[in-house]
Write an enzyme that holds these catalytic residues in place. Structure first.
Site, PDB file in Angstrom:
ATOM      1  N   ASP A  77      23.728  70.570  26.178  1.00  0.00           N
ATOM      2  CA  ASP A  77      24.825  70.897  27.093  1.00  0.00           C
ATOM      3  C   ASP A  77      24.966  69.856  28.189  1.00  0.00           C
ATOM      4  OD1 ASP A  77      22.262  71.735  27.979  1.00  0.00           O
ATOM      5  OD2 ASP A  77      23.222  72.797  29.638  1.00  0.00           O
ATOM      6  N   GLU A  78      26.135  69.845  28.779  1.00  0.00           N
ATOM      7  CA  GLU A  78      26.417  69.075  29.990  1.00  0.00           C
ATOM      8  C   GLU A  78      25.887  67.649  29.915  1.00  0.00           C
ATOM      9  OE1 GLU A  78      26.799  72.172  33.590  1.00  0.00           O
ATOM     10  OE2 GLU A  78      24.716  71.853  32.978  1.00  0.00           O
ATOM     11  N   VAL A  79      26.245  66.962  28.862  1.00  0.00           N
ATOM     12  CA  VAL A  79      25.810  65.576  28.745  1.00  0.00           C
ATOM     13  C   VAL A  79      26.731  64.708  29.612  1.00  0.00           C
ATOM     14  CG1 VAL A  79      25.410  63.638  27.195  1.00  0.00           C
ATOM     15  CG2 VAL A  79      24.889  65.980  26.460  1.00  0.00           C
TER      16      VAL A  79
END
Lengths: 677, 677
Positions: free
Chosen positions: A311-313
């Site tokens: 997530d949230e790269v």
């Protein structure tokens, strides 16, 4: 597995039984089918259990724990007569598997009559679930402890009912996790999703890469021995443990020890660096590292599922690195998302080689990935339905974030099969495996984590276990409050910790007035406790403010609001309700004077002064409104305007807290002004 | 060791500081000498400790526990700066001895100023004591947590400051004992007297005589491994563990396995037999048994002292056994007492052969025994002085029986050097080693034992540590209440357990009204809970009644009584006190109506109905009395007579409970009738 069964009359009973002679059943989650019989089974010193059919040491231990727990709950030291027929007969057709499987049969049948009880299940896992139901059936009565006569046939709606606990941002010791496992087992959850690494700390001993914890933690992590012990503990209670190692983002803690994995130059320190460094997916050395790492962790964690985060790269480091950009172009990728998909494909091979099924947050959903992965939706329910349509299995966590401080009712209303999922074909719906509540750890310590998880987690557990048509909110609250008491008997501290924390704030002073204030406030919701303007969160700061001590959901405000509804609906003619409302309002009006000396004496309470004043003002306003209503005399407009202004003021967050009784007081004020004489 | 030191001004400060700007020092036990300086040492995230001089793993661990405890108390995760000077410098000249000795130096000096603190002691044991003082110094202030500037020189008055815990009548698990060890260490006690065998159960594994626990317990006992671990735990906290095996009486549990030891024919079962069987001192086989048994236990328990009980030897079995009577005559003895003295002489040789000093209850005092034994007085202070005069060392427990449910002040008033002991020569006085509080276990379970011991035990701890002239009762109560909060942070459950137990009684109902009632009652005193007319006590019965849940001493009644005194002394002209009195009285008057529905619903509360009614009546009577006083109008005689009658009724024990606010309400009623207008 998930065919909704018809609920019998008991469901209504649970809601309305208090007013009737029928027993109220405080069962959470509500079983698939309950039929209430007549009479009850006394639970006294002669209580005993017999086990037939398949059983092993694990089930024997579970039965022992069950008896201990029933003894603690009732305070009865059991002394069964030798040779007497057992009160509770238990039979399982099959024992447990060494590693608990997704979809393993958890069904059971439980029959209680006046002379005894019988619990049967196809598997020992079903027995575990049924024993928890039995514990909840036992209640105090005018003649002693007893379980009502009842026939229950039960099975879960979803096979995956989990709780995520983040142990990176604040380390949570094993004993705290164990008592939360006990809580999960009590409400029939079956997966602990262990978020073991994040920017702030790497929490698992790696013998292959010891610098992961050596330089990537503050010394607080789990040894492999502790992990094996913990997994066995969870397994004994029917709970799978799925590890998550969040990559390629959320990986700051990996780089102090292994800077070569990062996409930026380094060096890195655990507490510095500002930027969110992410893993470099373009170097073969990254995959060599992951090969070894995943192999080690796959051996340590026996569960079939392996969560890789995803997530949230934040692509900033990728954007800033010319070699990475060159790699993207050379491989015909369009953007960073394609690069992450490439990374995930490589990672998937590694995970699969270790005989694990890969799970990732919904960002990993990309056409290049095969249908064998599981998509974990956190950004919305849409992605869950989307994934199912495309042939992926899915899990829902959107709507189940405990750290957002929502009331239980709001989580309870989130159904994995609602929204876009409602129009899926039956085939597609089967791909929705269930869901997980999430306890992210920005604002919790071992001291207050229980109160952030419980009792609200019980509402989510019910959503995932009980039939879809179990939706009565009032019944849920009544039963959640009952289970909350049971959980404290189990050793959870979601209620008692507040007492400790208030005492810390108050020094040696009496905390009665402080408790009155704490009773009616809730933490601000969603992500409103912090914004980027405040700079980065200091994860080492003490969490000892009022916001850290109070319950995410105020029972008192909930009950006060219900009272006001009752009073309003009576046309202001319910003297009993009015008397209780007056009692509360008087307490609040007078509370600031009682609390004031303390607020000045201790630094931890100084920020709460305005809140305390506003509560007193609300109490006074409400009492005046009642006086107008009693006299059937409309309150003057000028008074109303003034009161509404102060109520507006009281609704604003102060010290990151919300005064939850402002709205019902506003109702009284508006009612008093709008009445006609 | 026991020279009384001059108390400095601080002692007065502790009492009156709340009204002044000086810091209130919540130190229990009060140190021998305290000088308050100016300013304070902030305790913040930079707090750190350095250890110089002699130290070993045990002291290092103690310092770690100290830091953990300070962190828990303040909620601060400490993050000292590397290389910075330590906040608290600790120095011990000498380390601990492998086995803690009676009279080992426990003195220490502690200096705190605005920039740092220093703790020095001749021995590591003194450091342990000083660290507990430092923990108590740290308090919350308007600017943060801080320790006031102070110079403390401290040492105990008596070298033997113990708590007896009976684990026979109700088994108390090791973890419960450990948290009580923590509590004892917090108030500088240094002996756990472990009452390990009695009629109702034998609680120590004997490898030589396995039937002692095999047939003489209900399966609940300590393994030798657990005992060694527990002794090490206590040793780390500066506490000696002295075992007691009570012989020749109180030995029923020995005989199911070894009936040949008894003076009657047997066979014996643990739960039967009626009679109190006692050991046969006339057979050589008895001494052969004891030779082996004492040798085994002397190896297991490293302490130099070995308690052989010796109390309440009921001679009935001796009288009934012609062989024993023949033995008495043959050996020229006059009576059973002589026979017990003979037994004790034989036993003494066995104990001495194992390099132990024999301790016994005061019944063992007999001219035939040498002066090397220690006499433990429980039947009165007279025997203590008598023993000291005769040249015996002595311990006092008379006056320190926690199970008698006395208020702390009554225990606090008992001084080992008062009464007959006051007139002893200095030489003789030195033989008085100290004392022990006693927690006999007829009416406790692991659930409620903490509340029977704490916080009252802190008052006894102070009596045995602090100088003799530390006697201010109001100061003791204020400080005992502070230490009580600390103890809950340590993990003791003397307050929280009541909450659980009230919830058990109430089912899922709100317990606010129930708590109001519980707050003002106390268990009946002395041995009034039971008399022989009721038959033998059933030690397996649940202990889940109101009497089992409530505190032995009611804080609320204590504070209410003080308020009434304040009001009376003001000539009924203290409006603040009157307002508070009215608040309490109103709550009580209205409480029965709130509690009534619950009383009828649950079998555990049905007996408390009359009590609840009486409390309401007291509330109403008190309010009427205040009305008369407000009007300065004498209450009519007829009213007064009526009220006094109901107060008399309310003073009678009901459900084995006493309504502790009856007396102050009576004061108000009498005052209202006796005033002149």
């Amino acid at each position: 597995m998930r065919t909704p069964l018809i609920l019998t009359a008991v469901f209504l009973l649970a809601t309305f039984a208090a007013a009737q002679s029928q027993p109220q059943l405080n069962l959470t989650p509500m079983p698939a089918s309950v039929q209430v019989g007549s009479g009850q089974l006394p639970i006294n010193q002669l209580f005993s259990v017999a086990l037939t059919g398949s059983h092993d040491a694990s089930l024997d231990d579970e039965v022992k724990r069950f008896v201990t727990q029933l003894s603690r709950q009732t305070g009865i030291p059991f002394r069964p007569k030798a040779g007497a027929e057992a009160t509770l007969q238990i039979h399982a057709d099959h024992g447990r598997q060494a590693v608990q499987k997704l979809g393993e049969d958890e069904s059971y049948e439980l029959t209680v009559n006046e002379t005894g009880a019988e619990l049967t299940a196809p598997t020992a896992l079903g027995v575990l679930r049924g024993l928890q139901t039995f514990l909840q059936l036992v209640q105090i009565t005018p003649t002693g402890f007893a379980a009502p006569a009842v026939t229950i046939k039960d099975q879960p709606r979803f096979p995956w009912r989990g709780t995520l606990i983040d142990v990176s941002r604040h380390f949570i010791p094993i004993d705290v996790l164990k008592r939360n496992i006990d809580g999960m087992a009590a409400v029939k959850m079956n997966v602990l999703h262990w978020h073991l690494s994040d920017d702030q700390g790497f929490r698992v001993e790696s013998k292959v890469f010891p610098k992961l914890t050596g330089m990537g933690s503050d010394g607080m992590f789990y040894t492999q021995e502790e992990i094996r012990d913990f997994i066995a503990y969870a397994h004994d209670r029917g709970i799978r443990v799925m590890p998550e190692f969040d990559i390629p983002g959320h990986t700051h803690s990996w780089y102090p020890g292994y800077p070569e994995l990062a996409s930026g130059p380094g060096p890195y320190t655990l507490d510095g660096d500002g930027l969110d460094p992410i893993m470099d997916p373009t170097r073969e050395t990254t995959y060599k590292f992951l090969e070894k790492f995943v192999a080690e962790m796959a051996r340590l964690f026996p569960d079939a599922y392996f969560h890789i985060g995803g997530d949230e790269v934040d692509g900033k480091q990728w954007d800033a690195n010319p070699q990475i950009q060159a790699f993207i172009h050379a491989h015909g990728m369009k953007n960073n998302q394609d690069l992450q998909a490439y990374f995930n494909q490589r990672l998937l091979k590694i995970v699969a080689k270790n005989h694990k099924i890969m799970v990732g947050w919904d960002e990993i959903l990309h056409p290049d990935l095969p249908k064998t992965i599981v998509v974990h939706s956190w950004r919305g329910q849409k992605s869950l339905a989307e994934a199912a349509k495309q042939g992926y299995s899915g899990l829902l966590s959107f709507g189940y974030y405990l750290d957002l401080m929502w009331p239980a009712a709001r989580h309870y209303a989130v159904d994995p099969m609602s929204g876009d999922a409602a129009s899926l074909t039956p085939e597609e719906q089967k791909r929705i495996l269930g869901g997980e509540s999430c306890q992210w750890a920005e604002w919790v310590t071992p001291e207050n984590i229980d109160s952030h998880i419980w009792p609200r987690n019980a509402a989510i557990a019910e959503r995932l276990w009980s039939p879809q048509n179990v939706t009565d909110v009032a019944s849920m609250y009544a039963r959640m409050n009952a289970v909350s008491l049971d959980l404290e008997f189990l050793g959870l501290t979601h209620r008692s910790a507040r007492q400790h924390m208030l005492h810390r704030m108050a020094g040696t002073a009496d905390i009665a007035a402080l408790r009155n204030l704490a009773d009616v406030v809730e933490p601000v919701k969603d992500y409103n406790r912090w914004d980027d303007a405040k700079g980065p969160i200091d994860f080492h700061a003490p969490l000892t403010r009022m916001i850290d001590a109070v319950y995410p959901e105020s029972d008192t405000a909930h009950r006060f609001s219900e009272l006001v509804q009752t009073f309003v609906q009576s046309g202001y003619k319910d003297p009993a309700a009015e008397a209780q409302i007056r009692m509360w309002l008087t307490t609040w009006r007078d509370n600031d004077a009682r609390l004031r000396p303390l607020l000045d004496q201790t630094f931890l309470l100084q920020e709460d002064g305005p809140l305390s004043q506003d509560l007193s003002a609300l109490g006074a306003a409400g009492l005046q409104a009642l006086d107008y209503l009693d006299k059937a005399q409309p309150a003057p407009d000028s008074w109303k305007t003034q009161q509404l202004a102060l109520i507006d003021q009281a609704k604003k967050p102060m010290a990151d807290l919300l005064l939850m009784v402002a709205v019902p007081v506003q109702q009284l004020v508006e009612a008093s002004a709008s009445q006609h004489n």
